[in-house]
Design an enzyme around this catalytic site. Structure first.
Site, PDB file in Angstrom:
ATOM      1  N   THR A 104      -2.796  14.437 -19.154  1.00  0.00           N
ATOM      2  CA  THR A 104      -4.003  13.931 -19.810  1.00  0.00           C
ATOM      3  C   THR A 104      -3.642  12.996 -20.967  1.00  0.00           C
ATOM      4  O   THR A 104      -4.360  12.044 -21.259  1.00  0.00           O
ATOM      5  CB  THR A 104      -4.827  15.156 -20.262  1.00  0.00           C
ATOM      6  OG1 THR A 104      -5.367  15.753 -19.078  1.00  0.00           O
ATOM      7  CG2 THR A 104      -5.929  14.810 -21.209  1.00  0.00           C
ATOM      8  N   LEU A 115       5.391  25.009   2.690  1.00  0.00           N
ATOM      9  CA  LEU A 115       5.573  24.722   1.255  1.00  0.00           C
ATOM     10  C   LEU A 115       4.226  24.311   0.692  1.00  0.00           C
ATOM     11  O   LEU A 115       3.516  23.491   1.284  1.00  0.00           O
ATOM     12  CB  LEU A 115       6.571  23.572   1.064  1.00  0.00           C
ATOM     13  CG  LEU A 115       6.663  23.010  -0.367  1.00  0.00           C
ATOM     14  CD1 LEU A 115       7.372  23.991  -1.293  1.00  0.00           C
ATOM     15  CD2 LEU A 115       7.388  21.665  -0.396  1.00  0.00           C
ATOM     16  N   HIS A 169       9.194   4.283 -12.410  1.00  0.00           N
ATOM     17  CA  HIS A 169       8.209   5.128 -11.723  1.00  0.00           C
ATOM     18  C   HIS A 169       8.359   5.007 -10.202  1.00  0.00           C
ATOM     19  O   HIS A 169       8.204   5.986  -9.477  1.00  0.00           O
ATOM     20  CB  HIS A 169       6.789   4.750 -12.143  1.00  0.00           C
ATOM     21  CG  HIS A 169       6.523   4.984 -13.604  1.00  0.00           C
ATOM     22  ND1 HIS A 169       6.887   6.147 -14.246  1.00  0.00           N
ATOM     23  CD2 HIS A 169       5.932   4.208 -14.558  1.00  0.00           C
ATOM     24  CE1 HIS A 169       6.527   6.073 -15.536  1.00  0.00           C
ATOM     25  NE2 HIS A 169       5.964   4.899 -15.746  1.00  0.00           N
ATOM     26  N   ASP A 199      10.427  13.878 -15.989  1.00  0.00           N
ATOM     27  CA  ASP A 199      10.429  12.985 -17.151  1.00  0.00           C
ATOM     28  C   ASP A 199      11.645  12.066 -17.129  1.00  0.00           C
ATOM     29  O   ASP A 199      12.680  12.408 -16.573  1.00  0.00           O
ATOM     30  CB  ASP A 199      10.413  13.822 -18.433  1.00  0.00           C
ATOM     31  CG  ASP A 199       9.977  13.016 -19.643  1.00  0.00           C
ATOM     32  OD1 ASP A 199       9.396  11.922 -19.454  1.00  0.00           O
ATOM     33  OD2 ASP A 199      10.215  13.464 -20.764  1.00  0.00           O
TER      34      ASP A 199
HETATM   35  C1  IPE Z   1       7.740  10.513 -16.577  1.00  0.00           C
HETATM   36  O1  IPE Z   1       8.546   9.507 -17.085  1.00  0.00           O
HETATM   37  C2  IPE Z   1       6.586   9.997 -15.772  1.00  0.00           C
HETATM   38  C3  IPE Z   1       5.285  10.122 -16.451  1.00  0.00           C
HETATM   39  C4  IPE Z   1       5.062  10.730 -17.576  1.00  0.00           C
HETATM   40  C5  IPE Z   1       4.153   9.497 -15.803  1.00  0.00           C
HETATM   41  P1  IPE Z   1       8.163   8.711 -18.421  1.00  0.00           P
HETATM   42  O2  IPE Z   1       7.365   7.534 -18.046  1.00  0.00           O
HETATM   43  O3  IPE Z   1       7.563   9.616 -19.428  1.00  0.00           O
HETATM   44  O4  IPE Z   1       9.606   8.269 -18.864  1.00  0.00           O
HETATM   45  P2  IPE Z   1      10.185   8.225 -20.344  1.00  0.00           P
HETATM   46  O5  IPE Z   1      10.030   9.587 -20.933  1.00  0.00           O
HETATM   47  O6  IPE Z   1       9.393   7.188 -21.091  1.00  0.00           O
HETATM   48  O7  IPE Z   1      11.606   7.849 -20.135  1.00  0.00           O
HETATM   49  C1  IPE Z   2       5.316  14.868 -19.593  1.00  0.00           C
HETATM   50  O1  IPE Z   2       6.067  13.725 -19.894  1.00  0.00           O
HETATM   51  C2  IPE Z   2       4.294  14.547 -18.571  1.00  0.00           C
HETATM   52  C3  IPE Z   2       4.808  14.175 -17.258  1.00  0.00           C
HETATM   53  C4  IPE Z   2       6.080  14.239 -16.877  1.00  0.00           C
HETATM   54  C5  IPE Z   2       3.821  13.736 -16.312  1.00  0.00           C
HETATM   55  P1  IPE Z   2       5.688  12.774 -21.127  1.00  0.00           P
HETATM   56  O2  IPE Z   2       6.746  11.759 -21.194  1.00  0.00           O
HETATM   57  O3  IPE Z   2       4.313  12.295 -20.997  1.00  0.00           O
HETATM   58  O4  IPE Z   2       5.747  13.832 -22.318  1.00  0.00           O
HETATM   59  P2  IPE Z   2       6.100  13.643 -23.841  1.00  0.00           P
HETATM   60  O5  IPE Z   2       5.279  12.519 -24.346  1.00  0.00           O
HETATM   61  O6  IPE Z   2       7.570  13.326 -23.884  1.00  0.00           O
HETATM   62  O7  IPE Z   2       5.774  14.951 -24.446  1.00  0.00           O
HETATM   63 MG    MG Z   3       8.429  10.841 -20.935  1.00  0.00          MG
END
Ligand code: IPE
Ligand code: IPE
Ligand code: MG
Length: 223
Positions: free
Chosen positions: A62, A127, A33, A16
Site C-alpha cells: 500500500t 501449490l 522489476h 525486495d
Molecule cells: C521490490 O524492490 C519491489 C517492490 C517493492 C515493488 P524495490 O523496488 O523496493 O527495490 P529497492 O528496495 O528500491 O532496491
Molecule cells: C516491501 O518493500 C514491499 C514489497 C517488497 C512489495 P519496500 O521496498 O516497499 O519496503 P521499504 O520501503 O524498504 O520498507
Molecule cells: Mg525496496
C-alpha cells in the site's frame, strides 16, 4: 530439503531489491522489476518442485503508491502481464492463484486479470500461490476485525495461513507491514541478495537453513 510430510510448508517472501539491483547496473528501476518477474517464475517452479504448500509473495505494498507514477504504472502493467501470461501454465501445474490486498485502487485491467487468474486456477491443489498487491497487513487486520471475532475467524477472514518461514531479500531487516498476524511464529530469514539475483540455489540455501532450525512456539524445545 527435509519437510515434515504431514504439514505442507507456507513460505512468504518480501521480494525486495529490484531497484537497487538495476541502479547498480546503470539500468532504470523498471529493468529490475522485469528481471524480478523472471525470478518469480523460477522461484514458483522451485517451490512446486519442493512440494511447498503455499507461497505468499509481497509484490506491491500500500505504501508503494508513493513511488513516482511511471514506476507504479510499470509495476501495475507488469503484474497484469504476469497474471495473463503465467496463469495457463500455472493452472496446468496445479497452482491455485489468489491475490491479497485491495482491489479497488488498481487499474481495471489488472483487476480483471486478477479475477481471471483466480477463476482459471481455482481448482489447483498442488501449490497455493498468493500474490499481495496493494497490501497492508494493518489494513487487512482492521477490515477483518470490523466486528469482534475469534482468532480462527480472523485468520479465515485475512485469507492466508500462518507463515512458517519468511524470507526478505535486499538486505533490509523489517516486515514493512507484511503478514503481521500470520508471522506470529514464523522463522525469519534475511539475505543481502537482491531479488533479481535470488535463484533456486539461494532459495534452496534459505530452505536448508529453515530445515535445521528448532521451533519452540514458547515451549522448552525438545532436547
Ligand atoms: C521490490 O524492490 C519491489 C517492490 C517493492 C515493488 P524495490 O523496488 O523496493 O527495490 P529497492 O528496495 O528500491 O532496491
Ligand atoms: C516491501 O518493500 C514491499 C514489497 C517488497 C512489495 P519496500 O521496498 O516497499 O519496503 P521499504 O520501503 O524498504 O520498507
Ligand atoms: Mg525496496
Amino acid at each position: 530439503m527435509q519437510t515434515n510430510s504431514s504439514h505442507k510448508l507456507h513460505v512468504a517472501i518480501i521480494m525486495d531489491g529490484n531497484g537497487r539491483w538495476a541502479e547498480t547496473r546503470g539500468m532504470p528501476r523498471s529493468a529490475g522489476h522485469e528481471v524480478g518477474a523472471d525470478t518469480v517464475r523460477s522461484i514458483v517452479r522451485t517451490a512446486i518442485g519442493h512440494g511447498i504448500g503455499a507461497l505468499t509473495l509481497y509484490a506491491f505494498s500500500t505504501y508503494n503508491w508513493q513511488r513516482p507514477e511511471p514506476e507504479v504504472a510499470g509495476l501495475m502493467s507488469l503484474l497484469r502481464h504476469f497474471l495473463l501470461v503465467e496463469a495457463p501454465e500455472l493452472r496446468r501445474n496445479g497452482v491455485r492463484i489468489t491475490v491479497l490486498g485491495r482491489r479497488d485502487r488498481v487499474p481495471l485491467g489488472l483487476a480483471r486479470a486478477i479475477t481471471a487468474a483466480e477463476r482459471a486456477t481455482a481448482g489447483g491443489t498442488r501449490l497455493h500461490l498468493r500474490i499481495a498487491i496493494d497490501y497492508s497487513a494493518r489494513d487487512a487486520i482492521l477490515s477483518a476485525v470490523a466486528d469482534g471475532v475469534t482468532a480462527e475467524a480472523l485468520a479465515e477472514r485475512l485469507g492466508t495461513e500462518d507463515v512458517d518461514f519468511l524470507i526478505r531479500t535486499g538486505g533490509d531487516q523489517r516486515l514493512s507491514d507484511f503478514l503481521l498476524w500470520e508471522c506470529a511464529q514464523a522463522e525469519l530469514y534475511f539475505t543481502k541478495v537482491q531479488w533479481p539475483d535470488f535463484g533456486p540455489a539461494e532459495f534452496d540455501a534459505a530452505l536448508a537453513d529453515f530445515a535445521v532450525r528448532t521451533r519452540s512456539f514458547g515451549a522448552v524445545p525438545a532436547a
